[in-house]
Design a protein around this motif. Sequence first.
Motif, PDB file in Angstrom:
ATOM      1  N   GLY A 119      14.731  90.358  51.635  1.00 34.93           N
ATOM      2  CA  GLY A 119      13.554  90.357  51.098  1.00 34.93           C
ATOM      3  C   GLY A 119      12.439  91.193  52.078  1.00 34.93           C
ATOM      4  N   ALA A 120      12.477  90.546  53.353  1.00 34.07           N
ATOM      5  CA  ALA A 120      11.164  90.967  54.326  1.00 34.07           C
ATOM      6  C   ALA A 120      11.565  92.316  54.885  1.00 34.07           C
ATOM      7  CB  ALA A 120      11.230  89.904  55.376  1.00 34.07           C
TER       8      ALA A 120
ATOM      9  N   ALA B 243      22.180 104.998  43.331  1.00 34.92           N
ATOM     10  CA  ALA B 243      20.903 104.918  42.527  1.00 34.92           C
ATOM     11  C   ALA B 243      19.804 103.780  43.365  1.00 34.92           C
ATOM     12  CB  ALA B 243      21.005 104.780  41.273  1.00 34.92           C
ATOM     13  N   GLY B 244      18.594 104.336  43.427  1.00 35.31           N
ATOM     14  CA  GLY B 244      17.646 103.036  43.911  1.00 35.31           C
ATOM     15  C   GLY B 244      16.390 103.731  44.098  1.00 35.31           C
TER      16      GLY B 244
ATOM     17  N   ASP C 206       8.639  96.475  45.740  1.00 35.42           N
ATOM     18  CA  ASP C 206       8.170  97.136  44.669  1.00 35.42           C
ATOM     19  C   ASP C 206       8.846  98.387  44.338  1.00 35.42           C
ATOM     20  OD1 ASP C 206       7.143  98.071  47.050  1.00 35.42           O
ATOM     21  OD2 ASP C 206       5.311  99.021  46.196  1.00 35.42           O
ATOM     22  N   LEU C 207       9.464  98.754  45.158  1.00 35.73           N
ATOM     23  CA  LEU C 207      10.172 100.179  44.837  1.00 35.73           C
ATOM     24  C   LEU C 207      11.617  99.747  44.390  1.00 35.73           C
ATOM     25  CD1 LEU C 207       9.100 102.363  47.901  1.00 35.73           C
ATOM     26  CD2 LEU C 207       8.102 102.376  45.378  1.00 35.73           C
ATOM     27  N   LEU C 208      11.912  98.644  44.557  1.00 38.30           N
ATOM     28  CA  LEU C 208      13.486  98.415  44.316  1.00 38.30           C
ATOM     29  C   LEU C 208      13.864  97.422  43.078  1.00 38.30           C
ATOM     30  CD1 LEU C 208      14.740  97.925  48.103  1.00 38.30           C
ATOM     31  CD2 LEU C 208      15.144  99.776  46.580  1.00 38.30           C
ATOM     32  N   GLU C 209      12.970  97.601  42.177  1.00 42.49           N
ATOM     33  CA  GLU C 209      13.334  96.876  40.792  1.00 42.49           C
ATOM     34  C   GLU C 209      14.480  97.360  40.318  1.00 42.49           C
ATOM     35  OE1 GLU C 209      11.649  94.324  40.112  1.00 42.49           O
ATOM     36  OE2 GLU C 209      10.246  94.401  41.588  1.00 42.49           O
TER      37      GLU C 209
END
Length: 302
Positions: free
Chosen positions: A206-207, A239-240, A212-215
Motif C-alpha cells: 500500500g505505501a 489492465a490497471g 486512488d488510481l488502482l481501484e
Amino acid sequence: MAMRFDGRVAIVTGAGGGLGREHALALAQRGARVVVNDLGGARDGSGGSATAAEAVVAEIEAAGGEAMANAASVTDFAAVQSMVDAAMSRWGRVDILVNNAGVLRDKTFAKMELEDFRFVVDVHLMGAVNCTKAVWDHMREANFGRIVMTTSSSGLYGNFGQSNYGAAKMALVGLMQTLSIEGAKNDIRVNCLAPTAHTRMTEDLGARLPLDLLEPEMVTPGLLHLVSEDAPSRCILAAGAGGFERAYITLTKGAWIAGEDAPEQVAARFAEISDRSGEIVPEMGAAQGMVELTKAQTAHNG
C-alpha cells in the motif's frame, strides 16, 4: 451500443471481494445471472465462510439482478462440480467463467516451504483447471463459452518473493494457449487478464502504490470485453489504473548454428539470436519447430 450480458450465466471465483466482486457486480449490472463463488478464507487460503459471497449476492439482488452464492474451494473438484450443477439446475446454462480465486504465500525461494509452493499452485492453477473442466462440456454442447484466467505480471515478468505465485500465474498462460486452440471449433474463447489493482492481495504494498488510481473497478472493463460476444481469444490483456496493454510471447528470427564449435557460436552470436527485429507471435507450439527446420533446410540447400 452498450455491452450487455442478458440471458448469460457467469461464474466468478474469488468474488467475495476485490477484483472478483467488481467483476461479478459489473456482469450482473449488465444483465448476467451470476454465481458468486468465494471460500471466504484468509489471504493465505486458511479458514472459510460463505459470508463474503452472500454479501455480494445481496448487493446484486438489491440492484434488481439475479445471483447465487457458493463457498466451494476451487481446489475441490467435487465441490466445484456441484457448484456448476447448481447453476445448471437453476438457470440451465453456464456461458462465462472467470477464474479469479487466488491466495498469496510470499517468501523468497530459499525460505519457502514446499507445501506453500504446492498450495499456491494448487489454488491458482489447479483451481482454474477444476473450474474449467467442470464447465467445458456444457460450453462445448452449447457451442459458446467465454473463459478468463487471471494471470499476473509476477508470472509474465517475475517478482521477488513470488516464485510460487509467478509459476502458477505463468502456467495459466500455457493453459489458455492450448484451451483456446481446442475450444475454437465450439466458439469457446479463452483469454488471460493480468490486473494491477489495490485489493486485499496487495495490501502490504500500500505505501508504495498510488491507491486512488488502482481501484479494482478500473480493471473490470477489460474483463467485460474478454467475456463479451465479440471477445478475442488467446489474448493476454494487462489492465490497471485505466491503462490497458497486451502482452505477447514472441519468437525471434534467431540463427542457424551447427558443427563442433556450436556452443561457442551460440555464445558468440547470442546478440543476433536475441535480436527482436522481425520477431513473431507463433500460432501454436509447432511453429517453433517449423521455424527451426526451415533454418536447417535453408542452410543445407544454400
